[in-house]
Design an enzyme around this catalytic site. Structure first.
Site, PDB file in Angstrom:
ATOM      1  N   SER A 100       0.888  -1.170   0.000  1.00  0.00           N
ATOM      2  CA  SER A 100       0.000   0.000   0.000  1.00  0.00           C
ATOM      3  C   SER A 100       0.921   1.215   0.000  1.00  0.00           C
ATOM      4  O   SER A 100       1.645   1.428   0.971  1.00  0.00           O
ATOM      5  CB  SER A 100      -0.878   0.021   1.244  1.00  0.00           C
ATOM      6  OG  SER A 100      -1.600  -1.176   1.354  1.00  0.00           O
ATOM      7  N   LYS A 174      -6.690   1.746  -3.249  1.00  0.00           N
ATOM      8  CA  LYS A 174      -6.415   1.045  -1.978  1.00  0.00           C
ATOM      9  C   LYS A 174      -6.460   2.015  -0.791  1.00  0.00           C
ATOM     10  O   LYS A 174      -7.038   1.708   0.257  1.00  0.00           O
ATOM     11  CB  LYS A 174      -5.045   0.362  -2.074  1.00  0.00           C
ATOM     12  CG  LYS A 174      -4.471  -0.140  -0.769  1.00  0.00           C
ATOM     13  CD  LYS A 174      -5.288  -1.254  -0.152  1.00  0.00           C
ATOM     14  CE  LYS A 174      -4.714  -1.656   1.202  1.00  0.00           C
ATOM     15  NZ  LYS A 174      -5.605  -2.537   1.946  1.00  0.00           N
TER      16      LYS A 174
HETATM   17  P1  NAD Z   1       4.966  -6.225   7.761  1.00  0.00           P
HETATM   18  O1  NAD Z   1       5.563  -5.113   8.543  1.00  0.00           O
HETATM   19  O2  NAD Z   1       4.477  -7.446   8.457  1.00  0.00           O
HETATM   20  O3  NAD Z   1       6.001  -6.697   6.628  1.00  0.00           O
HETATM   21  C1  NAD Z   1       6.822  -5.846   5.925  1.00  0.00           C
HETATM   22  C2  NAD Z   1       8.093  -6.613   5.581  1.00  0.00           C
HETATM   23  O4  NAD Z   1       8.955  -5.781   4.798  1.00  0.00           O
HETATM   24  C3  NAD Z   1       8.887  -7.033   6.835  1.00  0.00           C
HETATM   25  O5  NAD Z   1       9.172  -8.413   6.782  1.00  0.00           O
HETATM   26  C4  NAD Z   1      10.143  -6.169   6.757  1.00  0.00           C
HETATM   27  O6  NAD Z   1      11.286  -6.802   7.311  1.00  0.00           O
HETATM   28  C5  NAD Z   1      10.282  -5.988   5.262  1.00  0.00           C
HETATM   29  N1  NAD Z   1      11.076  -4.818   4.898  1.00  0.00           N
HETATM   30  C6  NAD Z   1      10.988  -3.563   5.407  1.00  0.00           C
HETATM   31  N2  NAD Z   1      11.891  -2.773   4.821  1.00  0.00           N
HETATM   32  C7  NAD Z   1      12.561  -3.536   3.918  1.00  0.00           C
HETATM   33  C8  NAD Z   1      13.627  -3.288   3.004  1.00  0.00           C
HETATM   34  N3  NAD Z   1      14.183  -2.080   2.899  1.00  0.00           N
HETATM   35  N4  NAD Z   1      14.067  -4.313   2.247  1.00  0.00           N
HETATM   36  C9  NAD Z   1      13.519  -5.542   2.348  1.00  0.00           C
HETATM   37  N5  NAD Z   1      12.514  -5.851   3.199  1.00  0.00           N
HETATM   38  C10 NAD Z   1      12.053  -4.838   3.969  1.00  0.00           C
HETATM   39  O7  NAD Z   1       3.802  -5.573   6.890  1.00  0.00           O
HETATM   40  P2  NAD Z   1       2.562  -6.318   6.195  1.00  0.00           P
HETATM   41  O8  NAD Z   1       1.434  -6.318   7.147  1.00  0.00           O
HETATM   42  O9  NAD Z   1       3.042  -7.563   5.544  1.00  0.00           O
HETATM   43  O10 NAD Z   1       2.221  -5.226   5.080  1.00  0.00           O
HETATM   44  C11 NAD Z   1       2.981  -5.096   3.887  1.00  0.00           C
HETATM   45  C12 NAD Z   1       2.250  -4.096   2.983  1.00  0.00           C
HETATM   46  O11 NAD Z   1       0.939  -4.579   2.707  1.00  0.00           O
HETATM   47  C13 NAD Z   1       2.074  -2.716   3.613  1.00  0.00           C
HETATM   48  O12 NAD Z   1       2.206  -1.732   2.614  1.00  0.00           O
HETATM   49  C14 NAD Z   1       0.670  -2.755   4.185  1.00  0.00           C
HETATM   50  O13 NAD Z   1       0.111  -1.460   4.316  1.00  0.00           O
HETATM   51  C15 NAD Z   1      -0.022  -3.629   3.151  1.00  0.00           C
HETATM   52  N6  NAD Z   1      -1.195  -4.385   3.626  1.00  0.00           N
HETATM   53  C16 NAD Z   1      -1.193  -5.023   4.828  1.00  0.00           C
HETATM   54  C17 NAD Z   1      -2.322  -5.762   5.222  1.00  0.00           C
HETATM   55  C18 NAD Z   1      -2.377  -6.522   6.540  1.00  0.00           C
HETATM   56  O14 NAD Z   1      -3.485  -6.960   6.927  1.00  0.00           O
HETATM   57  N7  NAD Z   1      -1.286  -6.744   7.232  1.00  0.00           N
HETATM   58  C19 NAD Z   1      -3.429  -5.827   4.379  1.00  0.00           C
HETATM   59  C20 NAD Z   1      -3.386  -5.178   3.138  1.00  0.00           C
HETATM   60  C21 NAD Z   1      -2.256  -4.459   2.777  1.00  0.00           C
END
Ligand code: NAD
Length: 305
Positions: A100, A174
């Site tokens: 997102s 989104k």
């Molecule tokens: P999260 O924090 O669980 O995962 C993010 C991952 O990215 C982590 O494993 C982190 O280590 C990794 N990361 C961060 N910086 C990095 C970098 N520079 N290089 C490589 N890896 C890196 O987040 P999430 O809940 O999985 O969400 C991910 C995306 O999806 C976000 O943009 C969020 O807004 C979106 N999203 C989340 C949900 C939900 O229910 N969790 C639902 C829809 C959309």
């Protein structure tokens, strides 16, 4: 490494189950996460997936790269930063960003990749961890329709694809979806707190709302599964939702459309994230509003006439 693999970057709450589904469907992945712990945990369960030594090496190994990272600035840095993925990607490769992210920032990222002959689709998702596990996410795909069609078989392993228009429109869609989701959760929380203080039973209120016009995903899913049972474990961090509201505001400001409620909503979630910490589950907004009520009631006269 053969170049027909899919690069998958971001093995968090959403990325790990999504990458799992792709691997289980037979796609060969090269995975990466900046967290060594998350990378190790994923590879332990998927020894067939490779890890790249660095981001350009991941780019060299793949024609298609999927990112699902916290925000668009991180996506841009991972792709276009010094020693980013783009340094290894060949012209005619494609990046699908499922994070997102900012609709406006995304257009810039796409333009910079286009200078190198690299295609870009924004394809953020909705449905949370459960739908990521089930492969039933709503995928909002912005970009060239023909290109999206080419990768449809990959995206359909993860959910249902909706075309939204040009690059950036998926991210705009989104963030606006998450505005409505955040507004309904915060307003349902306020309604439940008011009802409870008035003597109503919260579980009965949810039952009635779900048979009435006040129902929403918040009352049908979030209250029963994460709030009433005090589990607060939806897997979606409150900091990420506060970010989505800032992004929705960015869209409204760029469009010049009314944003009065959006501003109030964004402020409530921003303050909740500040109080609880970004990593708190977003459903904990209920506890935050509950604590606000206690603060407010100290100075209240109680004259509701
Ligand atoms: P999260 O924090 O669980 O995962 C993010 C991952 O990215 C982590 O494993 C982190 O280590 C990794 N990361 C961060 N910086 C990095 C970098 N520079 N290089 C490589 N890896 C890196 O987040 P999430 O809940 O999985 O969400 C991910 C995306 O999806 C976000 O943009 C969020 O807004 C979106 N999203 C989340 C949900 C939900 O229910 N969790 C639902 C829809 C959309």
């Amino acid at each position: 490494m053969a170049a027909d693999r899919i690069g998958f970057i971001g093995l968090g709450n959403m990325g790990a189950p999504m990458a799992h589904r792709l691997a289980a469907a037979g796609f060969r992945l090269v995975v990466h996460d900046k967290s060594g712990e998350r990378l190790r945990a994923f590879r332990e369960g998927h020894p067939e997936c490779q890890a790249a030594d660095d981001l350009p090496a991941l780019g060299r190994a793949c024609h298609l790269v999927i990112t699902i990272l916290p925000d668009g600035n991180i996506v841009r840095e991972v792709l276009l930063g010094e020693s980013g993925v783009a340094a290894g990607l060949k012209p005619a490769s494609l990046v699908i960003d499922m994070s997102s992210a900012s609709a406006i920032g995304t257009r810039e990222t796409a333009a910079r990749l286009a200078e190198r002959g690299i295609g870009f689709i924004d394809a953020p998702v909705s449905g949370g961890v459960k739908k990521a596990v089930d492969g039933t996410l709503a995928i909002m795909a912005g970009g060239d329709a023909g290109t999206i069609d080419r990768v449809r078989p990959i995206l359909e392993v993860l959910g249902k694809v909706f075309l939204t228009g040009p690059v950036g429109s998926g991210h705009a869609m989104k963030s606006l979806n998450n505005y409505l989701s955040a507004a309904s959760l915060a307003s349902a929380a306020e309604a439940i707190l008011a009802g409870r203080a008035f003597g109503l039973d919260p579980a009965r209120m949810i039952e009635i709302l779900n048979a009435s016009s006040g129902r929403s995903n918040s009352t049908e899913n979030k209250f029963p599964n994460f709030i009433l049972n005090q589990a607060y474990n939806s897997g979606f961090g409150i900091g990420l939702l506060a970010k989505d509201l800032r992004l929705a505001r960015e869209v409204a400001v760029a469009a010049g459309t009314p944003d009065t409620l959006l501003c109030i909503c964004a402020e409530v979630w921003q303050e909740a994230a500040h109080e609880l910490g970004d990593l708190a589950d977003h459903t904990e907004v209920f506890k935050y509003l509950e604590s606000m009520g206690r603060l407010d009631s100290r100075g209240r006269t109680g004259n509701g006439a």
